[in-house]
Design a protein around this motif. Structure first.
Motif, PDB file in Angstrom:
ATOM      1  N   SER A 112       9.825 -42.192   0.654  1.00  6.49           N
ATOM      2  CA  SER A 112      10.439 -40.973   1.168  1.00  6.49           C
ATOM      3  C   SER A 112      11.784 -40.775   0.491  1.00  6.49           C
ATOM      4  N   ASN A 113      12.183 -39.508   0.352  1.00  6.42           N
ATOM      5  CA  ASN A 113      13.469 -39.228  -0.291  1.00  6.42           C
ATOM      6  C   ASN A 113      14.655 -39.665   0.558  1.00  6.42           C
ATOM      7  N   THR A 114      14.433 -39.876   1.856  1.00  3.59           N
ATOM      8  CA  THR A 114      15.474 -40.367   2.748  1.00  3.59           C
ATOM      9  C   THR A 114      14.816 -40.998   3.950  1.00  3.59           C
ATOM     10  N   SER A 120      19.132 -30.259  14.654  1.00  2.19           N
ATOM     11  CA  SER A 120      19.358 -29.730  16.001  1.00  2.19           C
ATOM     12  C   SER A 120      18.027 -29.417  16.669  1.00  2.19           C
ATOM     13  N   ARG A 121      18.089 -29.082  17.951  1.00  2.02           N
ATOM     14  CA  ARG A 121      16.870 -28.786  18.705  1.00  2.02           C
ATOM     15  C   ARG A 121      16.093 -27.638  18.056  1.00  2.02           C
ATOM     16  N   ASN A 122      14.767 -27.792  17.992  1.00  5.36           N
ATOM     17  CA  ASN A 122      13.848 -26.774  17.476  1.00  5.36           C
ATOM     18  C   ASN A 122      14.052 -26.463  15.995  1.00  5.36           C
ATOM     19  N   VAL A 123      14.790 -27.300  15.281  1.00  7.89           N
ATOM     20  CA  VAL A 123      14.938 -27.177  13.818  1.00  7.89           C
ATOM     21  C   VAL A 123      14.323 -28.434  13.204  1.00  7.89           C
ATOM     22  N   ASN A 124      13.235 -28.254  12.476  1.00  9.85           N
ATOM     23  CA  ASN A 124      12.514 -29.401  11.944  1.00  9.85           C
ATOM     24  C   ASN A 124      13.281 -30.063  10.801  1.00  9.85           C
ATOM     25  N   ALA A 125      13.359 -31.381  10.863  1.00  5.53           N
ATOM     26  CA  ALA A 125      13.816 -32.144   9.695  1.00  5.53           C
ATOM     27  C   ALA A 125      12.702 -32.145   8.661  1.00  5.53           C
ATOM     28  N   THR A 126      13.080 -32.101   7.381  1.00  2.00           N
ATOM     29  CA  THR A 126      12.091 -32.035   6.298  1.00  2.00           C
ATOM     30  C   THR A 126      12.269 -33.237   5.376  1.00  2.00           C
ATOM     31  N   TYR A 127      11.213 -34.010   5.252  1.00  2.00           N
ATOM     32  CA  TYR A 127      11.202 -35.182   4.372  1.00  2.00           C
ATOM     33  C   TYR A 127      10.268 -34.907   3.192  1.00  2.00           C
ATOM     34  N   LEU A 128      10.682 -35.349   2.003  1.00  2.00           N
ATOM     35  CA  LEU A 128       9.828 -35.272   0.823  1.00  2.00           C
ATOM     36  C   LEU A 128       9.175 -36.641   0.635  1.00  2.00           C
ATOM     37  N   ILE A 129       7.867 -36.682   0.804  1.00  2.52           N
ATOM     38  CA  ILE A 129       7.114 -37.940   0.714  1.00  2.52           C
ATOM     39  C   ILE A 129       6.403 -37.971  -0.642  1.00  2.52           C
ATOM     40  N   THR A 130       6.604 -39.058  -1.385  1.00  6.65           N
ATOM     41  CA  THR A 130       5.982 -39.212  -2.701  1.00  6.65           C
ATOM     42  C   THR A 130       4.895 -40.269  -2.635  1.00  6.65           C
ATOM     43  N   ASN A 170       3.819 -35.064  -4.396  1.00  8.80           N
ATOM     44  CA  ASN A 170       4.653 -34.986  -3.200  1.00  8.80           C
ATOM     45  C   ASN A 170       3.966 -34.200  -2.088  1.00  8.80           C
ATOM     46  N   VAL A 171       4.272 -34.582  -0.855  1.00 10.33           N
ATOM     47  CA  VAL A 171       3.894 -33.805   0.320  1.00 10.33           C
ATOM     48  C   VAL A 171       5.147 -33.672   1.183  1.00 10.33           C
ATOM     49  N   ILE A 172       5.093 -32.753   2.133  1.00 12.17           N
ATOM     50  CA  ILE A 172       6.224 -32.505   3.019  1.00 12.17           C
ATOM     51  C   ILE A 172       5.903 -33.005   4.421  1.00 12.17           C
ATOM     52  N   LEU A 173       6.851 -33.712   5.012  1.00 13.39           N
ATOM     53  CA  LEU A 173       6.748 -34.148   6.401  1.00 13.39           C
ATOM     54  C   LEU A 173       7.780 -33.393   7.220  1.00 13.39           C
ATOM     55  N   ASN A 198      -4.059 -49.122   1.028  1.00 13.43           N
ATOM     56  CA  ASN A 198      -3.173 -48.246   1.784  1.00 13.43           C
ATOM     57  C   ASN A 198      -1.723 -48.667   1.606  1.00 13.43           C
ATOM     58  N   ALA A 199      -0.818 -47.786   2.010  1.00 14.51           N
ATOM     59  CA  ALA A 199       0.615 -48.079   1.972  1.00 14.51           C
ATOM     60  C   ALA A 199       1.295 -47.227   3.030  1.00 14.51           C
ATOM     61  N   THR A 200       2.397 -47.745   3.577  1.00 14.11           N
ATOM     62  CA  THR A 200       3.121 -47.066   4.652  1.00 14.11           C
ATOM     63  C   THR A 200       4.603 -47.001   4.318  1.00 14.11           C
ATOM     64  N   THR A 201       5.229 -45.876   4.654  1.00 14.89           N
ATOM     65  CA  THR A 201       6.659 -45.720   4.434  1.00 14.89           C
ATOM     66  C   THR A 201       7.458 -46.638   5.346  1.00 14.89           C
ATOM     67  N   GLN A 202       8.742 -46.757   5.028  1.00 10.74           N
ATOM     68  CA  GLN A 202       9.672 -47.300   6.003  1.00 10.74           C
ATOM     69  C   GLN A 202       9.713 -46.355   7.211  1.00 10.74           C
ATOM     70  N   THR A 203      10.278 -46.834   8.313  1.00  8.72           N
ATOM     71  CA  THR A 203      10.459 -45.959   9.465  1.00  8.72           C
ATOM     72  C   THR A 203      11.438 -44.843   9.114  1.00  8.72           C
ATOM     73  N   LEU A 204      11.034 -43.609   9.391  1.00  4.57           N
ATOM     74  CA  LEU A 204      11.854 -42.430   9.128  1.00  4.57           C
ATOM     75  C   LEU A 204      12.440 -41.967  10.461  1.00  4.57           C
ATOM     76  N   ALA A 205      13.758 -41.994  10.553  1.00  6.75           N
ATOM     77  CA  ALA A 205      14.440 -41.735  11.828  1.00  6.75           C
ATOM     78  C   ALA A 205      15.060 -40.350  11.835  1.00  6.75           C
ATOM     79  N   THR A 206      14.611 -39.523  12.762  1.00  7.09           N
ATOM     80  CA  THR A 206      15.150 -38.181  12.927  1.00  7.09           C
ATOM     81  C   THR A 206      15.974 -38.135  14.211  1.00  7.09           C
ATOM     82  N   SER A 207      17.253 -37.767  14.071  1.00  2.00           N
ATOM     83  CA  SER A 207      18.136 -37.629  15.237  1.00  2.00           C
ATOM     84  C   SER A 207      18.246 -36.159  15.595  1.00  2.00           C
ATOM     85  N   VAL A 208      17.695 -35.767  16.749  1.00  3.36           N
ATOM     86  CA  VAL A 208      17.796 -34.406  17.232  1.00  3.36           C
ATOM     87  C   VAL A 208      19.009 -34.346  18.171  1.00  3.36           C
ATOM     88  N   ILE A 209      19.975 -33.539  17.780  1.00  4.29           N
ATOM     89  CA  ILE A 209      21.253 -33.492  18.485  1.00  4.29           C
ATOM     90  C   ILE A 209      21.323 -32.245  19.364  1.00  4.29           C
TER      91      ILE A 209
END
Length: 211
Positions: A112-114, A120-130, A170-173, A198-209
């Motif tokens: 993942s790119n990050t 914030s609430r109701n605003v999706n975080a966007t991750y670029l997954i390679t 790439n795909v978008i999460l 198969n392969a799995t990303t690190q844990t991707l942490a989204t903080s909704v403030i």
């Protein structure tokens, strides 16, 4: 042929296979005993005896060994006739030769790119997954999201993807929630024909403030 001597070489005495290649048990030592020696070498094979992990028959080629294996610069023509089961080369440089094809390698990696996004609430975080295909065959992967904290949104676009060999795509999460909190996800890529690849990303942490 012209001015050359050909001797079969036992597989037991042959050098190790080239990287990402597999032999079909055909080796020859060819020496030149004239000034302008050459040899049009035809090597027949039987499809039923080809290695099970050969990528495909069309990758078969004659290689030359001169301290290391290589498959260029020693012939004026080279190829394989898959209809008649013959590998051929017009050889003008001499030493040890073998017949090899590309070995089937199935592989996947995912990044993942990050690993952390604040939103914030109701605003999706966007991750670029390679997703990377380090194998030797084009492969299709199924993608799944492990929604560890039950985020309202944890979605991939697309959720399956076909990638050529030695390539990546790439795909978008998207991750989001209407209420503040910490929402962890991971993404797994599984080979569609063999889920053990198969392969799995690190844990991707989204903080909704809660702004």
């Amino acid at each position: 042929f012209n001015g050359t001597i050909l001797k079969a070489v036992s597989s037991l005495n042959a050098p190790l296979d080239p990287v990402r290649s597999i032999n079909i048990g055909k080796y020859f030592n060819i020496t030149n005993n004239s000034i302008n020696g050459w040899l049009y070498l035809n090597v027949s094979y039987t499809e039923s005896t080809l290695p099970a992990n050969l990528l495909n028959e069309s990758t078969l080629r004659i290689w030359r060994y001169n301290g290391s294996w290589y498959n260029s610069s020693f012939f004026s023509s080279s190829g394989v006739d898959v209809e008649n089961n013959v590998v051929y080369a017009n050889i003008t440089s001499f030493s040890t030769f073998g017949v090899f094809g590309t070995v089937l390698i199935l592989s996947v990696n995912i990044t993942s790119n990050t690993t952390n996004i604040n939103t914030s609430r109701n605003v999706n975080a966007t991750y670029l997954i390679t997703i990377g295909n380090n194998g030797t065959a084009a492969s299709t992967y199924n993608l799944t999201v492990q929604n560890l904290n039950n985020a309202n949104v944890a979605a991939l676009n697309p959720s399956n993807i076909t990638i050529p060999s030695d390539s990546s795509s790439n795909v978008i999460l998207y991750v989001g929630n209407p209420i503040g909190g910490e929402f962890n996800v991971t993404v797994t890529a599984l080979l569609s024909t063999n889920a053990s690849i198969n392969a799995t990303t690190q844990t991707l942490a989204t903080s909704v403030i809660d702004y």
